[in-house]
Design an enzyme around this catalytic site. Sequence first.
Site, PDB file in Angstrom:
ATOM      1  N   HIS A 160       7.234  20.617   1.715  1.00 29.71           N
ATOM      2  CA  HIS A 160       7.083  21.959   2.261  1.00 29.71           C
ATOM      3  C   HIS A 160       7.322  21.906   3.769  1.00 29.71           C
ATOM      4  O   HIS A 160       6.789  21.053   4.468  1.00 29.71           O
ATOM      5  CB  HIS A 160       5.673  22.492   1.987  1.00 29.71           C
ATOM      6  CG  HIS A 160       5.434  22.872   0.576  1.00 29.71           C
ATOM      7  ND1 HIS A 160       5.343  24.178   0.155  1.00 29.71           N
ATOM      8  CD2 HIS A 160       5.282  22.120  -0.536  1.00 29.71           C
ATOM      9  CE1 HIS A 160       5.135  24.211  -1.146  1.00 29.71           C
ATOM     10  NE2 HIS A 160       5.093  22.963  -1.585  1.00 29.71           N
ATOM     11  N   ASP A 165      11.165  26.766   4.162  1.00 32.65           N
ATOM     12  CA  ASP A 165      10.604  27.668   3.155  1.00 32.65           C
ATOM     13  C   ASP A 165      10.897  29.124   3.495  1.00 32.65           C
ATOM     14  O   ASP A 165      11.140  29.948   2.600  1.00 32.65           O
ATOM     15  CB  ASP A 165       9.093  27.454   3.026  1.00 32.65           C
ATOM     16  CG  ASP A 165       8.752  26.199   2.228  1.00 32.65           C
ATOM     17  OD1 ASP A 165       9.691  25.507   1.789  1.00 32.65           O
ATOM     18  OD2 ASP A 165       7.558  25.907   2.045  1.00 32.65           O
TER      19      ASP A 165
END
Length: 256
Positions: A160, A165
Amino acid sequence: MINPNRQIVLDTETTGMNQLGAHYEGHCIIEIGAVELINRRYTGNNXHIYIKPDRPXDPDAIKVHGITDEMLADKPEFKEVAQDFLDYINGAELLIHNAPFDVGFMDYEFRKLNLNVKTDDICLVTDTLQMARQMYPGKRNNLDALCDRLGIDNSKRTLHGALLDAEILADVYLMMTGGQTNLFDEEESVESGVIRVMQEKTAEEIKSAVDFSHNLKLLQPTNDELQAHLEFLKMMNKKSGNNCLWDKRFGNNNVH
């Protein structure tokens, strides 16, 4: 005042979160990534910053985002970037996947600095996770699942990261809501091919152009599929300021 044409797709990474009580209490934002869209087009005016927290990151959080305490040692503290961040998001619609998580952290950081501001006061917040759940009820709707469903390449997403993202979420949002070009932009999209044909032809003209001589099998939607479709049209109608073309051309009274 909210600018309806300016959207910021936003994501954060943090030192961790609490399983009980307020999920943000005692934790810090360590990364912010944001992608700006104006009239549903990428502008390149993106924001990305790492932030030095006042506490170590939880080991479980580091496993998710890969951001270590050593990486943040020379980065600015939140108080040093807070005003620039507020100026950047002010007046925009924020598109956030699972918005309560990120907005909770943002407002917590503002409170720690005694800033008399809440995200909802200066931005319109749209939770793209809730949008996806309305469009795809009963399905997995995290970013990876949505990328698979919509054919979006997320092969670079091994960990992540806030900016990556946000970039992926921008692609997902545009795909979920009709593509990068705004369907309801009078100067561009309404004059483009398919929509122009829809404007020039009546429903009867379109119907008469279809050859029904081949005895094609007629597929009827299930009740769940029909309901999901109606929810999608409601969302599109709301996003377009009650200018949903399907509603206008074919008199769909179910879209409000």
